[in-house]
Design a protein around this motif. Structure first.
Motif, short mmCIF file in Angstrom:
data_model
loop_
_atom_site.label_atom_id
_atom_site.label_comp_id
_atom_site.label_asym_id
_atom_site.label_seq_id
_atom_site.Cartn_x
_atom_site.Cartn_y
_atom_site.Cartn_z
N ARG A 50 0.84 -1.19 0.00
CA ARG A 50 0.00 0.00 0.00
C ARG A 50 0.88 1.25 0.00
O ARG A 50 2.00 1.25 0.50
CB ARG A 50 -0.94 -0.01 1.20
N ALA A 51 0.31 2.32 -0.55
CA ALA A 51 1.08 3.54 -0.81
C ALA A 51 1.83 4.03 0.41
O ALA A 51 3.01 4.40 0.33
CB ALA A 51 0.16 4.63 -1.34
N GLN A 52 1.16 4.07 1.57
CA GLN A 52 1.79 4.62 2.76
C GLN A 52 3.06 3.86 3.14
O GLN A 52 4.06 4.46 3.55
CB GLN A 52 0.81 4.66 3.93
N HIS A 53 3.02 2.55 3.00
CA HIS A 53 4.20 1.75 3.34
C HIS A 53 5.34 1.98 2.34
O HIS A 53 6.51 2.07 2.73
CB HIS A 53 3.82 0.27 3.38
N HIS A 54 4.99 2.10 1.08
CA HIS A 54 6.01 2.36 0.06
C HIS A 54 6.66 3.72 0.29
O HIS A 54 7.88 3.89 0.12
CB HIS A 54 5.36 2.30 -1.32
N ILE A 55 5.86 4.72 0.67
CA ILE A 55 6.38 6.07 0.92
C ILE A 55 7.43 6.04 2.03
O ILE A 55 8.50 6.66 1.91
CB ILE A 55 5.23 7.03 1.26
N PHE A 56 7.14 5.33 3.11
CA PHE A 56 8.13 5.22 4.20
C PHE A 56 9.36 4.46 3.73
O PHE A 56 10.49 4.86 4.01
CB PHE A 56 7.51 4.51 5.41
N TRP A 57 9.15 3.36 3.03
CA TRP A 57 10.27 2.52 2.58
C TRP A 57 11.18 3.29 1.64
O TRP A 57 12.40 3.10 1.67
CB TRP A 57 9.71 1.27 1.90
N SER A 58 10.63 4.16 0.81
CA SER A 58 11.45 4.94 -0.11
C SER A 58 12.42 5.86 0.63
O SER A 58 13.46 6.24 0.09
CB SER A 58 10.57 5.78 -1.04
N ARG A 59 12.07 6.21 1.85
CA ARG A 59 12.91 7.11 2.63
C ARG A 59 13.83 6.37 3.60
O ARG A 59 14.84 6.91 4.03
CB ARG A 59 12.04 8.12 3.37
N SER A 272 22.72 27.66 1.17
CA SER A 272 24.16 27.57 1.40
C SER A 272 24.57 26.17 1.83
O SER A 272 25.71 25.75 1.62
CB SER A 272 24.59 28.59 2.47
N GLY A 273 23.66 25.43 2.44
CA GLY A 273 23.98 24.06 2.88
C GLY A 273 23.53 23.00 1.90
O GLY A 273 23.52 21.81 2.22
N LEU A 274 23.20 23.41 0.68
CA LEU A 274 22.65 22.49 -0.31
C LEU A 274 23.76 21.70 -1.01
O LEU A 274 24.80 22.25 -1.35
CB LEU A 274 21.85 23.28 -1.35
N SER A 275 23.53 20.44 -1.21
CA SER A 275 24.49 19.60 -1.94
C SER A 275 23.73 18.69 -2.89
O SER A 275 22.51 18.58 -2.82
CB SER A 275 25.33 18.76 -0.96
N ALA A 276 24.46 18.04 -3.77
CA ALA A 276 23.82 17.14 -4.73
C ALA A 276 23.18 15.97 -4.00
O ALA A 276 23.74 15.44 -3.04
CB ALA A 276 24.85 16.63 -5.73
N PRO A 277 21.99 15.55 -4.43
CA PRO A 277 21.35 14.40 -3.79
C PRO A 277 22.06 13.11 -4.15
O PRO A 277 22.87 13.06 -5.08
CB PRO A 277 19.93 14.43 -4.36
N THR A 278 21.75 12.07 -3.41
CA THR A 278 22.30 10.76 -3.71
C THR A 278 21.97 10.37 -5.15
O THR A 278 20.91 10.74 -5.68
CB THR A 278 21.72 9.70 -2.74
N SER A 279 22.87 9.62 -5.77
CA SER A 279 22.63 9.15 -7.14
C SER A 279 21.79 7.87 -7.15
O SER A 279 21.57 7.29 -8.20
CB SER A 279 23.96 8.90 -7.85
N ARG A 280 21.31 7.47 -5.99
CA ARG A 280 20.48 6.27 -5.87
C ARG A 280 19.26 6.38 -6.79
O ARG A 280 18.65 7.44 -6.92
CB ARG A 280 20.03 6.13 -4.42
N LEU A 281 18.91 5.31 -7.46
CA LEU A 281 17.70 5.29 -8.27
C LEU A 281 16.57 4.74 -7.41
O LEU A 281 16.70 3.67 -6.79
CB LEU A 281 17.89 4.43 -9.52
N ARG A 282 15.46 5.47 -7.36
CA ARG A 282 14.32 5.07 -6.54
C ARG A 282 13.09 4.82 -7.41
O ARG A 282 12.82 5.57 -8.35
CB ARG A 282 13.96 6.16 -5.52
N ILE A 283 12.33 3.81 -7.05
CA ILE A 283 11.01 3.57 -7.62
C ILE A 283 10.01 4.20 -6.66
O ILE A 283 9.78 3.68 -5.56
CB ILE A 283 10.72 2.06 -7.79
#
Length: 390
Positions: A50-59, A272-283
């Protein structure tokens, strides 16, 4: 002069505020994820999970499905209510949600959807039964649909339970296999939060500030759509009253255009504290909050996306349940996947690269890795492709 934020910085700011800028590993705090996002949408469809579980897992890939239920039923750290859709919201926000109960009650009072709902005496009888017997679900009542059955027709008791839930009289006590149990709100919400009051001005101020803080920048429409708990006129009045406190910015779109927006007072520190995000590919899940606001998504990423669940099969451009693919700060494709839990198979039905995105062996390797992780999360044993792939 407005502060100009280039497109790449804007995309990275947004992904960081959505918890998608770092790899989904490390110590897991489910409540903190909900708090940082503001809310997490609930959905009944279990395509893979279910969507809610996927949303947590993606993070955070350490997340498992029972964890959310414990926060709701045991810890009472979240409650369920309606933002733009049914969602879990931190219980500490409850005092600032009182006007939303009133808004939705007033809306439902004039809605034809509730025309077959029991009158106040009938609703009081349902409430009295819950008070005597404890949390009940719709299955504990037996009233039937009385008018012509249509797609969204509901039996009278279901209408009454929903009406009282929207109005804040009832609250979700717990869920069993996603079946909702209703209880008196005073038995679900901690007393010190249930009894707190705030006038409309304070609630609107909180809602707008909390939205802008989580957006990092936004137009008045972005702010209003975040919670869907304020009217556009209320947001406009709020912004006018805080003209000296908010930072005017211009956000560069993916097409090079510039949009006037607002940002919190600490926007320069955030940049000023911004950096490139992880290059990880996410579904990502179709209901992920990072892609919920389609206008913002298209403006920042040039990614045009819609959910085609309710689109007739012959008219779908993509498919029934199609997942966006995020790599770094770009959407690189979309994929149609479903889980056959009995067979233990995660089945890939279709794949579409985004125009202009070269799918190198390295990028394919990342996708296969993410599919394998998602396979394990769904308790499946095998990823099976039934479409062409590399």
């Amino acid at each position: 002069m407005p502060l100009k934020i280039d497109n790449r910085s804007a995309r990275r700011l947004w992904l960081r505020s959505q918890g998608l800028a770092t790899a989904p590993t490390g110590v897991l705090d489910v409540y903190q994820i909900i708090h940082d996002l503001g809310f997490v949408q609930l959905d009944t469809i279990r395509n893979i999970t279910r969507a809610q579980h996927h949303i947590f897992w993606s993070r955070n890939n350490n997340y498992r499905e029972p964890m959310l239920g414990r926060l709701l039923a045991r810890d009472r750290k979240v409650f369920e209510h309606f933002t733009h859709d049914a969602s879990v919201i931190p219980t500490e926000f409850y005092p600032m949600w009182q006007r939303q109960f009133r808004r939705l009650k007033q809306k439902n009072d004039s809605s034809s959807y509730y025309r077959n709902m029991p009158d106040k005496k009938g609703r009081d009888a349902i409430r009295d039964r819950i008070e005597r017997e404890g949390p009940l679900s719709t299955h504990d009542f037996d009233s039937k649909v009385t008018d012509q059955k249509k797609m969204w027709s509901r039996p009278p008791h279901k209408l009454a339970l929903d009406y009282m839930w929207y109005a804040g009289e009832l609250a979700t006590s717990h869920r069993e296999k996603f079946k909702k149990f209703y209880d008196l709100s005073e038995r679900v919400i901690p007393t010190h939060l249930k009894q707190q009051t705030a006038d409309d001005h304070k609630q609107i101020d909180w809602l707008c500030r909390a939205a802008l803080d989580r957006l990092s920048f936004g137009t008045l429409g972005d702010i209003q759509r975040f919670w869907a708990a304020t009217d556009s006129s209320e947001v406009r009045k709020w912004a006018t009253g805080l003209a000296r406190e908010l930072v005017p910015v211009q956000i560069e779109g993916i097409d090079g255009s510039w949009t006037n927006a607002l940002a919190p007072a600490d926007i320069e520190q955030r940049l000023s504290g911004l950096s490139a995000p992880t290059s990880r590919l996410r579904i990502l899940n179709p209901f992920d909050p990072a892609i919920r606001d389609r206008t913002r998504l298209s403006r920042l990423f040039g990614f045009d996306y819609r959910i085609e669940i309710f689109v007739p099969a012959a008219k779908r451009q993509w498919g029934y349940y199609v997942y966006p693919l995020l790599e770094g700060d770009r959407f690189v494709g979309r994929i149609e996947v479903s889980a056959d839990r009995k067979a233990g198979i995660l089945q890939v039905k279709n794949f579409w690269p985004e125009p202009g995105i070269l799918w190198t062996p390295q990028r394919w390797h990342k996708l296969h890795g993410e599919l394998n992780r998602l396979c394990r999360f769904a308790s499946a044993n095998e990823v099976q492709w039934i479409c062409d792939h590399n």
